[in-house]
Scaffold this motif. Structure first.
Motif, mmCIF file in Angstrom:
data_model
loop_
_atom_site.group_PDB
_atom_site.id
_atom_site.type_symbol
_atom_site.label_atom_id
_atom_site.label_comp_id
_atom_site.label_asym_id
_atom_site.label_seq_id
_atom_site.Cartn_x
_atom_site.Cartn_y
_atom_site.Cartn_z
ATOM 1 N N HIS A 186 0.920 -1.084 -0.002
ATOM 2 C CA HIS A 186 -0.045 0.039 0.173
ATOM 3 C C HIS A 186 0.811 1.399 -0.049
ATOM 4 O O HIS A 186 2.136 1.241 0.682
ATOM 5 C CB HIS A 186 -0.913 -0.102 1.030
ATOM 6 N N SER A 237 -5.609 -0.623 6.752
ATOM 7 C CA SER A 237 -7.354 -0.560 6.576
ATOM 8 C C SER A 237 -7.849 -1.968 7.241
ATOM 9 O O SER A 237 -7.556 -2.855 7.078
ATOM 10 C CB SER A 237 -7.758 -0.564 5.036
ATOM 11 N N SER A 278 -9.692 -4.662 4.794
ATOM 12 C CA SER A 278 -9.076 -5.609 3.915
ATOM 13 C C SER A 278 -8.578 -6.982 4.770
ATOM 14 O O SER A 278 -8.063 -7.062 5.664
ATOM 15 C CB SER A 278 -7.819 -4.889 3.483
ATOM 16 N N GLU A 324 -6.162 -8.693 3.247
ATOM 17 C CA GLU A 324 -4.740 -8.938 2.739
ATOM 18 C C GLU A 324 -4.092 -9.492 3.941
ATOM 19 O O GLU A 324 -3.108 -10.253 3.757
ATOM 20 C CB GLU A 324 -4.428 -7.844 2.086
#
Length: 430
Positions: A168, A174, A177, A179
């Motif tokens: 990012h 965030s 997310s 991820e």
């Protein structure tokens, strides 16, 4: 050691299977096989197609590759003929959901396809090259289940991966997310079941496209094309009958590292040149300087004030044998650079290759330089990549984000703590 392509002998057993997992693996695979197919259309006296291709009875070559994605439309865009593709029935963004799906017959079908490829190969398979993204559900969860099975089925065959890490531009994580959960779980698995990981961050690849090729807003295709070129450079020894295989095979590195866990390397590749007409060759010393200064790195790290635990530099020359500097010249240059901190137990390794690279395709985004340099480096700077992911992971956990979904898939808090601790230990080791 210094190795010259025109004197190399190819070992007929040096062959691999490419495994493309999830959306990222499939898309990178399209770019990689596009490059390999283009290379095979150009006359190459040292090219060994059997490293990555199977030859049919009629003399045609088929990629020795398998694609799989939980998204049933994921492999629809595969551009190159391969007889091996496995799909699921629906997509998922969370590793735990992909893990639960992998307990179904899907994983067994994938392993059966891989065994079929290995059994029917023209040559002995030495290892597997894995392409995936660790931020996606399939590239993390299903990949984890797959590599565990590969180690059970083919314990003596190595696994090398080209792994796209989530990145990012901002520092604030965030909580919306998946991820970070996916990435930390994937890293936990790769510690024990993947022999060598090549770390790729899309933000770094975008920077290369902008700085070297003046592409203001590189597309995903642009990024994948740059990644494919880097993969091609790292595998050129395997594909051109050169005995310097260490940029692919992880085992020659074994005596250079104190801990088996430290097998995460950052690749780099320079220079990238615009147009099909190669410019005047850049001096080798300038290529060294730019590489160790961080130009061409495929991850967002700063090598200054960091220790290089191991590195290997491969020089590519289209000019001729006399153009290559000697190993002593390279090592002397390294010793003269006060800003580069090499670990005492791991001196830099050098390989020089002479081979003619294929001319760029018509309309290609970059040309073929007369001199180029490929480096893979294991550096303490990798800890910064891990710490960014751990911070995002902690932010998700503090918000108890997606805990209900994780628990319904059999992943409890204790499991999350376990995988986090293993990656945190890896960061501390680096």
């Amino acid at each position: 050691r210094q190795v010259h392509g025109d004197s190399a002998q190819m070992n007929d057993t040096d062959s691999v299977v490419a495994i493309h997992v999830g959306g990222a693996g499939v898309q990178i695979g399209n770019a990689v096989w596009d490059l390999f197919h283009h290379e095979n259309t150009v006359e190459h006296t040292t090219s060994d197609r059997n490293a990555f291709f199977n030859e049919s009875e009629n003399g045609t070559y088929t990629p020795r590759a398998i694609y799989f994605d939980l998204d049933p439309s994921g492999v629809d865009g595969v551009q190159h003929n391969t007889n091996h593709a496995v799909t699921g029935t629906h997509t998922t963004n969370l590793f735990s959901q992909a893990l639960s799906i992998s307990s179904q017959p899907l994983l067994e079908n994938i392993c059966d396809e891989i065994k079929r490829i290995v059994d029917h190969s023209d040559t002995t398979i030495n290892g597997f090259v894995l392409f995936h993204g660790i931020g996606g559900g399939t590239g993390s969860g299903l990949m984890s289940a797959l590599v565990r099975n590969l180690k059970d089925l083919f314990g003596k065959k190595w696994i090398t991966s080209f792994s796209v890490f989530p990145s990012h531009s901002g520092d604030s994580p965030s909580p919306l997310s998946y991820e970070a959960y996916n990435a930390i779980y994937a890293l936990h698995t790769m510690l024990d079941h993947v022999d060598w990981v090549h770390v790729i961050e899309n933000t770094a690849v975008s920077r290369i496209a902008s700085a070297s090729l003046s592409i203001e807003k590189p597309s995903l295709l642009d990024l994948n094309t740059l990644i494919a070129d880097m993969v091609g450079a790292h595998t050129c020894a395997l594909r051109h009958r050169l005995p310097c295989r260490s940029l692919m095979n992880p085992y020659p590195w074994g005596g250079l590292i104190p801990y088996p866990a430290l097998h995460f390397s950052i690749p780099s590749r320079i220079p990238y040149v615009c147009g099909n007409t190669p410019p005047e060759p850049v001096a080798w010393e300038e290529l060294y300087q730019r590489t160790f200064a961080g130009h061409g790195l495929f991850a967002d790290v700063d090598l200054s004030n960091q220790q290089i635990l191991r590195c290997e530099v491969m020089l590519h020359s289209c000019i001729g044998r006399q153009d290559l500097p000697s190993r002593d010249q390279f090592e002397l240059w390294c010793k003269s650079q006060q800003s580069i901190q090499f670990a005492d137990w791991s001196p830099p390794r050098y390989t020089g290759t002479v081979h003619t690279l294929p001319t760029a395709k018509s309309g290609a985004m970059f040309g073929v330089p007369q001199r180029s340099l490929t480096m893979t480096t294991d550096t303490s700077a990798f800890a910064t990549v891990l710490d960014k992911l751990l911070n995002r992971f902690d932010a998700l956990c503090s918000e108890e984000a997606f805990f209900t979904s994780l628990e319904s898939d059999g992943i409890d808090i204790a499991t999350l703590n376990e995988v986090r601790e293993s990656v945190s230990d890896l960061s501390l080791n680096y």
